[in-house]
Design a protein around this motif. Structure first.
Motif, PDB file in Angstrom:
ATOM      1  N   ASP A 168       0.850  -1.083  -0.130  1.00  0.00           N
ATOM      2  CA  ASP A 168       0.011  -0.066  -0.107  1.00  0.00           C
ATOM      3  C   ASP A 168       0.624   1.373  -0.063  1.00  0.00           C
ATOM      4  O   ASP A 168       0.716   2.099  -0.858  1.00  0.00           O
ATOM      5  N   CYS A 169       1.748   1.238   1.042  1.00  0.00           N
ATOM      6  CA  CYS A 169       2.470   2.455   1.072  1.00  0.00           C
ATOM      7  C   CYS A 169       3.827   2.601   0.512  1.00  0.00           C
ATOM      8  O   CYS A 169       4.747   3.622   0.500  1.00  0.00           O
ATOM      9  N   ALA A 184       0.735  -0.075  10.159  1.00  0.00           N
ATOM     10  CA  ALA A 184       0.109   1.161   9.787  1.00  0.00           C
ATOM     11  C   ALA A 184      -1.176   1.147   8.795  1.00  0.00           C
ATOM     12  O   ALA A 184      -2.200   1.667   9.024  1.00  0.00           O
ATOM     13  N   CYS A 185      -0.789   0.553   7.745  1.00  0.00           N
ATOM     14  CA  CYS A 185      -1.616   0.218   6.494  1.00  0.00           C
ATOM     15  C   CYS A 185      -2.923  -0.781   6.843  1.00  0.00           C
ATOM     16  O   CYS A 185      -3.962  -0.714   6.509  1.00  0.00           O
ATOM     17  N   ARG A 186      -2.371  -2.007   7.703  1.00  0.00           N
ATOM     18  CA  ARG A 186      -3.376  -2.803   8.021  1.00  0.00           C
ATOM     19  C   ARG A 186      -4.567  -2.032   9.155  1.00  0.00           C
ATOM     20  O   ARG A 186      -5.740  -2.251   9.017  1.00  0.00           O
ATOM     21  N   HIS A 187      -3.829  -1.144  10.017  1.00  0.00           N
ATOM     22  CA  HIS A 187      -4.740  -0.587  10.929  1.00  0.00           C
ATOM     23  C   HIS A 187      -5.581   0.455  10.147  1.00  0.00           C
ATOM     24  O   HIS A 187      -6.905   0.592  10.741  1.00  0.00           O
ATOM     25  N   SER A 188      -5.211   1.210   9.311  1.00  0.00           N
ATOM     26  CA  SER A 188      -5.948   2.241   8.402  1.00  0.00           C
ATOM     27  C   SER A 188      -6.927   1.520   7.460  1.00  0.00           C
ATOM     28  O   SER A 188      -8.083   2.015   7.263  1.00  0.00           O
ATOM     29  N   ALA A 189      -6.886   0.423   7.319  1.00  0.00           N
ATOM     30  CA  ALA A 189      -7.661  -0.625   6.407  1.00  0.00           C
ATOM     31  C   ALA A 189      -8.894  -1.197   7.118  1.00  0.00           C
ATOM     32  O   ALA A 189      -9.835  -1.588   6.413  1.00  0.00           O
TER      33      ALA A 189
END
Length: 140
Positions: free
Chosen positions: A85-86, A102-107
């Protein structure tokens, strides 16, 4: 060696360079003698010619040098991957399903919880993920 291959001192000096080429390729004396005497005919008219021909025709290939072990001081190579993702780099253990914490959390899920593999929204999650990957490919 073999009685039928009686060589004079001059003959041996003449063949010395050819035999040295065998030794330079990693062959020992027993192997050389076996290669020269295996399957010889009953009658040999010219022993020096016969041995010269065998030394030339049966010359083995170069044996590659053995690989040197890695130096103890050399750092170990490590595999680093990037978040899909990032693009953040990190160790493989830190990523789940290609996403960093961080991307898992925002997903949608907490950073420590894995994304469920089954459930009513799994198709939609896959479609969203594929769409995100396609967008990233277009940017490159």
């Amino acid at each position: 060696m073999e009685k039928r291959l009686g060589l004079s001192d001059d003959d041996c000096r003449e063949l010395e360079q050819l035999a040295a080429a065998w030794f330079a390729r990693g062959v020992d004396a027993d192997y050389l003698v076996h290669a020269l005497t295996a399957g010889i005919p009953q009658v040999i008219d010219s022993p020096v010619g016969f041995v010269r021909g065998r030394l030339l025709k049966k010359l083995p290939p170069y044996v590659p040098a053995p690989a040197r072990p890695a130096a103890m001081d050399a750092p170990a190579r490590r595999l680093m991957i990037e978040c899909t993702d990032c693009g953040a780099p990190g160790k493989a253990e830190a990523f789940r399903d290609g996403l960093c914490g961080a991307c898992r959390h925002s997903a949608g899920g907490p950073a420590g919880d894995p994304v469920p593999a089954e459930g009513p929204h799994i198709e939609r999650d896959i479609q969203v993920h594929v769409k995100r990957l396609r967008e990233q490919l277009k940017m490159r």
